[in-house]
Enzyme design. Structure first.
Site, PDB file in Angstrom:
ATOM      1  N   SER A 238       0.831  -1.190   0.000  1.00 23.55           N
ATOM      2  CA  SER A 238       0.000   0.000   0.000  1.00 23.55           C
ATOM      3  C   SER A 238       0.880   1.259   0.000  1.00 23.55           C
ATOM      4  O   SER A 238       1.667   1.446  -0.924  1.00 23.55           O
ATOM      5  CB  SER A 238      -0.960  -0.046   1.189  1.00 23.55           C
ATOM      6  OG  SER A 238      -1.990   0.909   1.062  1.00 23.55           O
TER       7      SER A 238
ATOM      8  N   GLU B 146      -9.195  -5.300  -4.375  1.00 24.18           N
ATOM      9  CA  GLU B 146      -8.595  -4.342  -3.448  1.00 24.18           C
ATOM     10  C   GLU B 146      -9.626  -3.424  -2.802  1.00 24.18           C
ATOM     11  O   GLU B 146      -9.703  -3.297  -1.578  1.00 24.18           O
ATOM     12  CB  GLU B 146      -7.577  -3.468  -4.190  1.00 24.18           C
ATOM     13  CG  GLU B 146      -6.376  -4.180  -4.757  1.00 24.18           C
ATOM     14  CD  GLU B 146      -5.226  -4.254  -3.779  1.00 24.18           C
ATOM     15  OE1 GLU B 146      -5.392  -3.825  -2.619  1.00 24.18           O
ATOM     16  OE2 GLU B 146      -4.156  -4.738  -4.173  1.00 24.18           O
TER      17      GLU B 146
ATOM     18  N   HIS C 124      -8.019  -5.436  -0.137  1.00 23.45           N
ATOM     19  CA  HIS C 124      -6.767  -4.760   0.214  1.00 23.45           C
ATOM     20  C   HIS C 124      -6.274  -5.234   1.583  1.00 23.45           C
ATOM     21  O   HIS C 124      -7.059  -5.386   2.523  1.00 23.45           O
ATOM     22  CB  HIS C 124      -7.019  -3.257   0.244  1.00 23.45           C
ATOM     23  CG  HIS C 124      -5.798  -2.414   0.400  1.00 23.45           C
ATOM     24  ND1 HIS C 124      -4.822  -2.328  -0.564  1.00 23.45           N
ATOM     25  CD2 HIS C 124      -5.392  -1.589   1.408  1.00 23.45           C
ATOM     26  CE1 HIS C 124      -3.884  -1.489  -0.173  1.00 23.45           C
ATOM     27  NE2 HIS C 124      -4.201  -1.030   1.034  1.00 23.45           N
TER      28      HIS C 124
END
Length: 498
Positions: A188, A319, A416
């Site tokens: 990320s 995600e 995610h």
């Protein structure tokens, strides 16, 4: 007996854990960023006499807790203290010459720490890799920039990462690591940081491979956008928009203002108000200041700025569902919002959404919205990074993580952050339980962790490199497979979107 090793600033006293893995925590790599050093580039830490205890994690960067419902899904460890520019090392053999992985945590540049139990490096060390985790400055303290007239420099958070990598270069041999075989890895915001580090002059030569999870080189702010963000932050704080005035604000007040600012951007994502931050809803991120970060990483990498650095890059299949399912946003999405989102991202009106409906028949508007955001924010940047590196003589390996979380009755999909405990082979960590459920598949962790170890050790994770015309993508799932250009029709749809 507890191990004692030497660093360039003094001796450290670690602990020995399972299988003889030695761990050293809370080693300072830079001075505490307080007083005149707040918002300034990192400086070397002071040396110490005697032996420093390195048996427990140290302070973490100042940050506000995740808001609900993220606070129940994303693990956090918050430890107060000023000396938070510290790092942690796991090693199986201080006398060795082993490959090194330096992990950069995620958290949207406002949250996170290298001290999470889920980032425990025992599994990497068990498999012959020295693992380093670290903290870096977050939010305004890490990424405040007042615009083109701000000559004090930008990106202290990225410069912190470079300071940590410099510490690794100068000290990791004492811990059994090879300073000539350093892989920088992150997820990320950590992966987006790597996208910037690949092009920063000060980072050149400090790492030799890069592994990027759910982030690449497409999300930065221009000085003009950063100035819009900084001006509103100063207005919320009630101070002039100058670096000394904002630096004089107490930490807790600054954190509260950052939360308010992010809420305002989310409520009214108008590019006229926020510039690029209106699209990705991140007010604090790397700033292209033409000094520390001379060009947008996307353009610099496309032209060969990271030539020769092998990369492992990819994302999870779903995600953006982390942001649409727990919050209930997905259920509120309309067909009109899907269309407006697609055209905002640059896809052709009508035809863009039609292509997604054809690729995902039966998907609800919320699912289509999440897929569009997943591709724009994560998948396409990953593919473009891989394409650029392949063109400039590096090997690039692309993956997709596709095991769906059982949480929310399976609606999260492969969201995610779900892949992180698989890479670390830490499925049993209780902090990940809200996402993983009771019986996460250990075979996927075995294969994914092994791929990261192999990449750090040999430069090859175990499947063909990405490149035209084959575009190999390896899928980590219950039935793993390597396929050629999956959803190639959608990839081609984005070719004219930059």
């Amino acid at each position: 007996m507890r191990p004692v090793l030497a660093t360039s600033h003094g001796l450290v006293h670690g602990v020995t854990g399972p299988a003889g893995i030695a761990c050293f925590k809370n080693i300072p790599y830079a001075a505490a960023p307080t007083g005149p050093l707040r918002f300034a580039p990192p400086q070397p830490p002071p040396a110490w006499d005697g032996i420093r205890d390195a048996g427990t994690h140290g302070p973490t960067a100042p940050q506000a807790p995740y808001p609900p419902p993220m606070d129940r899904l994303l693990p956090e460890t918050l430890v107060p203290g000023e000396d938070f520019l510290n790092l942690n090392v796991w090693t199986p053999d201080p006398a060795g010459r082993l490959p090194v992985v330096v992990w950069l945590h995620g958290g949207a540049f406002t949250n996170g720490t290298g001290s999470l139990t889920g980032y425990d490096g025992t599994a990497f060390a068990r498999d012959g890799v020295v693992l380093v985790t670290l903290n870096y400055r977050l939010g305004a303290e890490g990424f405040l920039h007042l615009g083109s007239g701000d000559t004090a420099g930008a990106n202290p958070g990225l410069l912190d990462q470079i300071a940590a990598l410099t510490w690794v270069r100068d000290n990791i041999a004492s811990f059994g690591g090879d300073p000539d075989r350093v892989t920088v890895s992150g997820q990320s915001a950590g992966a987006m940081s790597i996208g910037a580090l690949l092009t920063m002059p000060a980072a050149k030569g400090l790492f030799h491979r890069a592994a990027l999870q759910s982030g690449a080189a497409h999300h930065t702010l221009s000085p003009a956008s950063a100035a819009l963000v900084a001006a509103r932050l100063a207005s919320i704080l009630g101070v002039p928009p100058t670096r000394p005035d904002i630096a004089a604000v107490p930490v807790e007040q600054l954190l509260a203002a950052q939360l308010q600012l992010r809420g305002e951007i989310s409520a009214r994502p108008d590019p006229a108000l926020w510039g690029e931050a209106a699209l990705n809803l991140m007010p604090f991120e790397p700033v292209v200041d033409h000094d520390t970060l001379p060009r947008t990483p996307r353009d610099a990498i496309a032209e060969g700025a990271a030539a020769g650095v092998d990369v492992l890059v990819g994302c999870t299949a779903d995600e953006f569902r982390l942001y649409t399912v727990p919050s209930g946003l997905g259920a509120l999405v309309t067909d009109d919002l899907v269309e407006r989102t697609a055209t905002t991202y640059g896809l052709p009106p009508g035809a863009g959404v039609a292509a997604y409906r054809a690729a995902f028949p039966g998907a609800s508007p919320g699912e289509l919205f999440a897929q569009l955001a997943t591709d724009w924010f994560y998948r396409l940047p990953a593919l473009r990074l891989a394409e650029a590196q392949a063109r400039h003589g590096a090997r690039a390996f692309v993956y997709e993580f596709a095991w769906p979380s059982p949480a929310f009755d399976g609606a999260l999909g492969a969201c995610h952050a779900l892949d992180v405990p698989f890479v670390f082979d830490n499925l049993a960590d209780p902090a990940f339980a809200p996402l993983l459920g009771d019986t996460p598949p250990q075979p996927i962790a075995d294969s994914m962790h092994a791929a990261w170890v192999s990449f750090a050790t040999t430069g090859d994770p175990g499947w063909p490199a990405y490149g035209e015309p084959h575009r190999a993508v390896h899928r980590f799932a219950a039935a793993p497979a390597t396929s050629r250009d999956p959803h190639g029709e959608l990839r081609a749809l984005w070719d004219d979107v930059r």
